[in-house]
Design a protein around this motif. Structure first.
Motif, mmCIF file in Angstrom:
data_model
loop_
_atom_site.group_PDB
_atom_site.id
_atom_site.type_symbol
_atom_site.label_atom_id
_atom_site.label_comp_id
_atom_site.label_asym_id
_atom_site.label_seq_id
_atom_site.Cartn_x
_atom_site.Cartn_y
_atom_site.Cartn_z
ATOM 1 N N GLU A 2 0.582 17.661 1.607
ATOM 2 C CA GLU A 2 -0.349 16.543 1.531
ATOM 3 C C GLU A 2 -1.354 16.605 2.674
ATOM 4 O O GLU A 2 -0.983 16.800 3.823
ATOM 5 C CB GLU A 2 0.466 15.249 1.600
ATOM 6 N N ASP A 3 -2.592 16.462 2.341
ATOM 7 C CA ASP A 3 -3.649 16.430 3.361
ATOM 8 C C ASP A 3 -3.489 15.147 4.176
ATOM 9 O O ASP A 3 -3.505 14.056 3.618
ATOM 10 C CB ASP A 3 -5.014 16.457 2.657
ATOM 11 N N LYS A 4 -3.349 15.284 5.475
ATOM 12 C CA LYS A 4 -3.112 14.090 6.294
ATOM 13 C C LYS A 4 -4.290 13.115 6.256
ATOM 14 O O LYS A 4 -4.128 11.942 6.518
ATOM 15 C CB LYS A 4 -2.719 14.459 7.713
ATOM 16 N N GLN A 5 -5.470 13.586 5.925
ATOM 17 C CA GLN A 5 -6.631 12.698 5.811
ATOM 18 C C GLN A 5 -6.490 11.736 4.638
ATOM 19 O O GLN A 5 -7.165 10.735 4.575
ATOM 20 C CB GLN A 5 -7.917 13.519 5.649
ATOM 21 N N GLU A 6 -5.637 12.098 3.690
ATOM 22 C CA GLU A 6 -5.514 11.283 2.481
ATOM 23 C C GLU A 6 -4.481 10.175 2.630
ATOM 24 O O GLU A 6 -4.451 9.248 1.850
ATOM 25 C CB GLU A 6 -5.106 12.172 1.288
ATOM 26 N N THR A 7 -3.597 10.281 3.624
ATOM 27 C CA THR A 7 -2.530 9.297 3.748
ATOM 28 C C THR A 7 -3.063 8.014 4.372
ATOM 29 O O THR A 7 -4.026 8.021 5.127
ATOM 30 C CB THR A 7 -1.367 9.835 4.607
ATOM 31 N N VAL A 8 -2.418 6.916 4.024
ATOM 32 C CA VAL A 8 -2.739 5.621 4.613
ATOM 33 C C VAL A 8 -1.845 5.473 5.833
ATOM 34 O O VAL A 8 -0.642 5.697 5.757
ATOM 35 C CB VAL A 8 -2.476 4.492 3.595
ATOM 36 N N GLY A 41 3.707 -11.854 8.428
ATOM 37 C CA GLY A 41 3.551 -11.832 6.968
ATOM 38 C C GLY A 41 2.516 -10.812 6.528
ATOM 39 O O GLY A 41 2.719 -10.084 5.546
ATOM 40 N N MET A 42 1.403 -10.759 7.264
ATOM 41 C CA MET A 42 0.352 -9.790 6.945
ATOM 42 C C MET A 42 0.875 -8.368 7.113
ATOM 43 O O MET A 42 0.616 -7.506 6.273
ATOM 44 C CB MET A 42 -0.863 -10.005 7.860
ATOM 45 N N GLU A 43 1.608 -8.138 8.208
ATOM 46 C CA GLU A 43 2.145 -6.804 8.466
ATOM 47 C C GLU A 43 3.097 -6.388 7.351
ATOM 48 O O GLU A 43 3.045 -5.262 6.855
ATOM 49 C CB GLU A 43 2.858 -6.771 9.821
ATOM 50 N N GLU A 44 3.943 -7.315 6.936
ATOM 51 C CA GLU A 44 4.887 -7.028 5.853
ATOM 52 C C GLU A 44 4.138 -6.659 4.566
ATOM 53 O O GLU A 44 4.491 -5.701 3.885
ATOM 54 C CB GLU A 44 5.767 -8.261 5.624
ATOM 55 N N ALA A 45 3.085 -7.405 4.264
ATOM 56 C CA ALA A 45 2.291 -7.137 3.060
ATOM 57 C C ALA A 45 1.615 -5.769 3.136
ATOM 58 O O ALA A 45 1.608 -5.010 2.157
ATOM 59 C CB ALA A 45 1.245 -8.238 2.862
ATOM 60 N N ILE A 46 1.063 -5.450 4.314
ATOM 61 C CA ILE A 46 0.409 -4.144 4.486
ATOM 62 C C ILE A 46 1.428 -3.029 4.257
ATOM 63 O O ILE A 46 1.179 -2.087 3.507
ATOM 64 C CB ILE A 46 -0.224 -4.037 5.898
ATOM 65 N N LEU A 47 2.587 -3.155 4.886
ATOM 66 C CA LEU A 47 3.614 -2.109 4.761
ATOM 67 C C LEU A 47 4.133 -2.000 3.333
ATOM 68 O O LEU A 47 4.389 -0.903 2.847
ATOM 69 C CB LEU A 47 4.762 -2.368 5.747
ATOM 70 N N ASP A 48 4.273 -3.141 2.657
ATOM 71 C CA ASP A 48 4.768 -3.147 1.272
ATOM 72 C C ASP A 48 3.776 -2.526 0.305
ATOM 73 O O ASP A 48 4.169 -2.016 -0.746
ATOM 74 C CB ASP A 48 5.050 -4.583 0.801
ATOM 75 N N GLU A 49 2.484 -2.607 0.643
ATOM 76 C CA GLU A 49 1.442 -2.206 -0.316
ATOM 77 C C GLU A 49 0.549 -1.095 0.220
ATOM 78 O O GLU A 49 -0.624 -0.997 -0.161
ATOM 79 C CB GLU A 49 0.606 -3.435 -0.699
ATOM 80 N N ASP A 51 0.268 1.895 -0.486
ATOM 81 C CA ASP A 51 -0.301 2.773 -1.519
ATOM 82 C C ASP A 51 -1.472 2.140 -2.262
ATOM 83 O O ASP A 51 -2.126 2.802 -3.065
ATOM 84 C CB ASP A 51 0.788 3.229 -2.495
ATOM 85 N N THR A 52 -1.760 0.869 -2.005
ATOM 86 C CA THR A 52 -2.906 0.233 -2.674
ATOM 87 C C THR A 52 -4.189 0.384 -1.847
ATOM 88 O O THR A 52 -5.270 0.110 -2.350
ATOM 89 C CB THR A 52 -2.656 -1.273 -2.915
ATOM 90 N N ASP A 102 -8.652 -8.438 0.446
ATOM 91 C CA ASP A 102 -9.830 -8.657 1.294
ATOM 92 C C ASP A 102 -10.060 -7.451 2.202
ATOM 93 O O ASP A 102 -11.195 -7.007 2.389
ATOM 94 C CB ASP A 102 -9.642 -9.888 2.190
ATOM 95 N N ILE A 103 -8.973 -6.943 2.796
ATOM 96 C CA ILE A 103 -9.073 -5.794 3.694
ATOM 97 C C ILE A 103 -9.579 -4.577 2.911
ATOM 98 O O ILE A 103 -10.476 -3.860 3.355
ATOM 99 C CB ILE A 103 -7.720 -5.473 4.364
ATOM 100 N N ILE A 104 -9.004 -4.363 1.746
ATOM 101 C CA ILE A 104 -9.373 -3.197 0.906
ATOM 102 C C ILE A 104 -10.847 -3.280 0.514
ATOM 103 O O ILE A 104 -11.581 -2.289 0.620
ATOM 104 C CB ILE A 104 -8.451 -3.126 -0.333
ATOM 105 N N ALA A 105 -11.303 -4.444 0.091
ATOM 106 C CA ALA A 105 -12.711 -4.603 -0.316
ATOM 107 C C ALA A 105 -13.640 -4.292 0.857
ATOM 108 O O ALA A 105 -14.660 -3.620 0.698
ATOM 109 C CB ALA A 105 -12.954 -6.004 -0.833
#
Length: 111
Positions: A2-8, A41-49, A51-52, A102-105
Motif C-alpha cells: 500500500e502506498d503510504k500516501q494513500e492511507t488516512v 467523542g470526535m476522536e472516537e468518530a474519526i477512528l471509527d470512520e 476509511d471514509t 464537515d471535516i471531509i467536505a
C-alpha cells in the motif's frame, strides 16, 4: 504494498510533522483536550470512520493544553476545533466541533 500516501493517518502533533506537511500538502489540525467529552467523542468518530476520509488525509491531534503557540497562530480559543490547512500552509477553514462529514467536505475543498 500500500502506498503510504494513500492511507488516512490520525497522528499526534509534533513540530517536525507539522513542518513537513506545512506548504507541501493539505492536512487537518484537531485541537484536542483529554478532559473534553466533545473531543473524546470526535476522536472516537474519526477512528471509527477512518476509511471514509479522502485518501491521504492526515489529521494531527494537537494537545490543546500545551500547544499555546500553535493555538495563537490559528486564533484558537477553545478546544474541539479542527483547522483545515491547505497546501500553501494557509488556514482554509476553522470548524467548531465538526462532524466527520464537515471535516471531509472541508478537506475535499482543498485537496
Amino acid at each position: 504494498h500500500e502506498d503510504k500516501q494513500e492511507t488516512v493517518q490520525y497522528i499526534p502533533y509534533t513540530q517536525e510533522m507539522y513542518d513537513t506537511l506545512l506548504t507541501s500538502e493539505p492536512f487537518a489540525l484537531f485541537f484536542h483536550a483529554e478532559w473534553c467529552p466533545t473531543c473524546r467523542g470526535m476522536e472516537e468518530a474519526i477512528l471509527d470512520e477512518m476509511d471514509t476520509f479522502p485518501k491521504g488525509t492526515k489529521i494531527l491531534k494537537v494537545n490543546y493544553d500545551t500547544e499555546t503557540e500553535l493555538k495563537a497562530t490559528y486564533g484558537i480559543t477553545t478546544q474541539s476545533i479542527v483547522v483545515i490547512v491547505d497546501a500553501e500552509g494557509n488556514a482554509a477553514e476553522t470548524l467548531a466541533a465538526p462532524s466527520n462529514a464537515d471535516i471531509i467536505a472541508a478537506l475535499e475543498a482543498v485537496m
